[in-house]
Design a protein around this motif. Sequence first.
Motif, PDB file in Angstrom:
ATOM      1  N   ALA A 129       0.828  -1.127  -0.006  1.00  0.00           N
ATOM      2  CA  ALA A 129      -0.085   0.052   0.016  1.00  0.00           C
ATOM      3  C   ALA A 129       0.795   1.340   0.160  1.00  0.00           C
ATOM      4  O   ALA A 129       0.297   2.211  -0.643  1.00  0.00           O
ATOM      5  N   TYR A 132       1.936   2.660  -3.398  1.00  0.00           N
ATOM      6  CA  TYR A 132       0.922   3.633  -3.947  1.00  0.00           C
ATOM      7  C   TYR A 132       0.961   5.023  -3.488  1.00  0.00           C
ATOM      8  O   TYR A 132       0.467   5.819  -4.337  1.00  0.00           O
ATOM      9  N   LYS A 133       1.426   4.857  -2.071  1.00  0.00           N
ATOM     10  CA  LYS A 133       1.285   6.475  -1.637  1.00  0.00           C
ATOM     11  C   LYS A 133       2.607   7.160  -2.084  1.00  0.00           C
ATOM     12  O   LYS A 133       2.583   8.372  -2.547  1.00  0.00           O
ATOM     13  N   HIS A 135       4.346   6.475  -5.097  1.00  0.00           N
ATOM     14  CA  HIS A 135       4.380   6.615  -6.538  1.00  0.00           C
ATOM     15  C   HIS A 135       3.125   7.161  -7.025  1.00  0.00           C
ATOM     16  O   HIS A 135       1.925   7.113  -6.480  1.00  0.00           O
ATOM     17  N   ALA A 137       0.253   5.981  -9.241  1.00  0.00           N
ATOM     18  CA  ALA A 137      -0.116   4.917  -9.941  1.00  0.00           C
ATOM     19  C   ALA A 137      -0.812   5.265 -11.172  1.00  0.00           C
ATOM     20  O   ALA A 137      -1.037   4.087 -12.082  1.00  0.00           O
ATOM     21  N   MET A 138      -0.864   6.583 -11.617  1.00  0.00           N
ATOM     22  CA  MET A 138      -1.725   6.717 -12.919  1.00  0.00           C
ATOM     23  C   MET A 138      -0.533   6.620 -13.830  1.00  0.00           C
ATOM     24  O   MET A 138      -0.904   6.383 -15.120  1.00  0.00           O
ATOM     25  N   ALA A 141       3.124   1.077 -12.901  1.00  0.00           N
ATOM     26  CA  ALA A 141       2.728  -0.057 -12.491  1.00  0.00           C
ATOM     27  C   ALA A 141       3.775  -0.568 -11.639  1.00  0.00           C
ATOM     28  O   ALA A 141       4.900  -0.269 -12.031  1.00  0.00           O
ATOM     29  N   PRO A 142       3.312  -0.924 -10.438  1.00  0.00           N
ATOM     30  CA  PRO A 142       4.571  -1.562  -9.575  1.00  0.00           C
ATOM     31  C   PRO A 142       5.234  -2.751 -10.110  1.00  0.00           C
ATOM     32  O   PRO A 142       4.829  -3.480 -10.873  1.00  0.00           O
ATOM     33  N   GLU A 150       0.224  -6.771  -6.165  1.00  0.00           N
ATOM     34  CA  GLU A 150      -0.802  -6.388  -6.887  1.00  0.00           C
ATOM     35  C   GLU A 150      -1.429  -7.348  -8.035  1.00  0.00           C
ATOM     36  O   GLU A 150      -2.675  -7.405  -8.004  1.00  0.00           O
TER      37      GLU A 150
ATOM     38  N   MET B  32      -6.929   0.824  -0.253  1.00  0.00           N
ATOM     39  CA  MET B  32      -5.936   1.786  -1.048  1.00  0.00           C
ATOM     40  C   MET B  32      -5.569   1.017  -2.359  1.00  0.00           C
ATOM     41  O   MET B  32      -5.535   1.746  -3.255  1.00  0.00           O
ATOM     42  N   ILE B  33      -4.988  -0.264  -2.271  1.00  0.00           N
ATOM     43  CA  ILE B  33      -4.389  -1.021  -3.568  1.00  0.00           C
ATOM     44  C   ILE B  33      -5.554  -0.993  -4.463  1.00  0.00           C
ATOM     45  O   ILE B  33      -5.445  -0.876  -5.564  1.00  0.00           O
ATOM     46  N   ARG B  40      -6.174   3.360 -11.893  1.00  0.00           N
ATOM     47  CA  ARG B  40      -5.285   2.990 -13.007  1.00  0.00           C
ATOM     48  C   ARG B  40      -5.898   2.435 -14.171  1.00  0.00           C
ATOM     49  O   ARG B  40      -5.858   2.885 -15.265  1.00  0.00           O
TER      50      ARG B  40
END
Lengths: 349, 169
Positions: A129, A132-133, A135, A137-138, A141-142, A150, B32-33, B40
């Motif tokens: 989680a 995502y804070k 980076h 995310a738009m 991708a991780p 994910e 959150m995820i 996205r």
Amino acid sequence: MHRIKTLLLLLALLLAPLTASAAGHEASKPGEIDMESYIFGHISDAYEWHITTINGHHISIPLPCIVIDDGLHVFLSNHIEDNGYTLNEEGKLINAATGRRPIDISITKNAFSLILSSILLVVLVLCTARWYKRHDAMKEAPRGFAGLMEMLITMVVNDIIKEGVGKDYEKYAPYLLTAFFFIFLNNLLGIVPFFPGGANLTGNIAVTLFLAVCTFLAVNLFGNKHYYKDIFWPEVPAWLKVPLPLMPLIEIIGMFTKPFSLMVRLFANILAGHIMLLGVVAVIFLTAELGPALNGSMTVIAVIFGVFMDILELLVAFIQAYVFTMLSSVFIGLSRQEPEHEKQLETTK
Amino acid sequence: MSLITPDFGLLFWMTLIFGIVFFVLAKFGFPMITGMVKKRSDSIEQSLREAEEARKTLKELAAEQKKLIEEARKEQARILNEAAANGDKIVHDACEQAKIQTNAMIEKAREEIRIEQETARRQIADEVAGLAIEVAEKLVRGHLNTAEKQSALIDRMIEEARASHNPVN
């Protein structure tokens, strides 16, 4: 897969008395292995975490015992006798003086493993989680671990939860995801043969009972009118429900058999896997007295079969987490289904 | 058998710990995820849609461009034709103008010639009249060199004048 597991469990149960009696017969001889205590020692709970035995000397981590018996008593498991308690034949704490079982909330091997795996689970998910804070995310991708998490989370949400629950699945996603990752992680840790793995947590009936109760509550607390109508006044000929509420009775039993099957399925699969693995390893020690040639060849076979079983268990660890989550989703989905066929009937009229 | 009897202690810890894990993960972890993943995927979907739209717009623009070029080419041809026609007309007009001017000049020249001729004729007439008078003088002088001849003429002239004053007689 499930059928194979059940067959293996049956086989193990059939063979268990044989090995147990054989072991019991020979246990009188010094240096012999007591198979029953060997296997059950590994799959059942304990007040200490046994690491290994060197030259007959047990090395274990003492865990805190917490009992409520005319007051709260807290002591380490290597001081059980000093505090006026002893273990009964099932390995549970009893009061040495009265012989009664106190309220026992000790941090046992399973409870300790539960704490460790829960910390690990929270850290793993929160790390993901945090990605995502940090980076956008738009834009990206991780990768690496967050990417793996994910992928798993997306798979569970899209393939299991969305399919099973149907609309407003997002409300149930946190519980179902937590259940999936909890079961999966503990299944995996259960296969790891040394500390901090090796505790038989998801093969413990208390744990699976709790998870099944959670699903039972999720299904029945949020069930809609249609769901309860189907239970108490199902659409069957009137004689099936009027003098004697036959169908409602069956439906009410069904309410409980669904989570019960969840509980037993997870418990039995994981337990059976552990017993099979332990049995395969035990072959090495059981054949020790048959001479080096036989023992050597059996060891090779046992190791190959053990590797196979381990890989199978990896698969089972995932499948059981998947199946538990999927069935929970389906049960929740069924309890929230809108009566579509009635609408269709009305429109065709 | 202890294996299938749920242990109270473990159930207690399971309830407590699973509850905490669920609370933490449901509050700070999974929503959150999944929320970000959904965001996205939504944005990717939107980007795809926008790209599709942009492609369509581009196609339309290209078609419009083609049309404009076609129109411009037609306009060019039309202007060229018009210019050619205009040129012809200008040349034609100039010719016409030149013809008119030439005619006017010729006319003027003719007029002048006529006036000159007239003047010349008058001068000739004057001169001829002068000459005639001179000749007449010389002749008269020759005729009237005697006194009787002069008086005879005067008499004749008086006679003539009387005749012209009394035409009734």
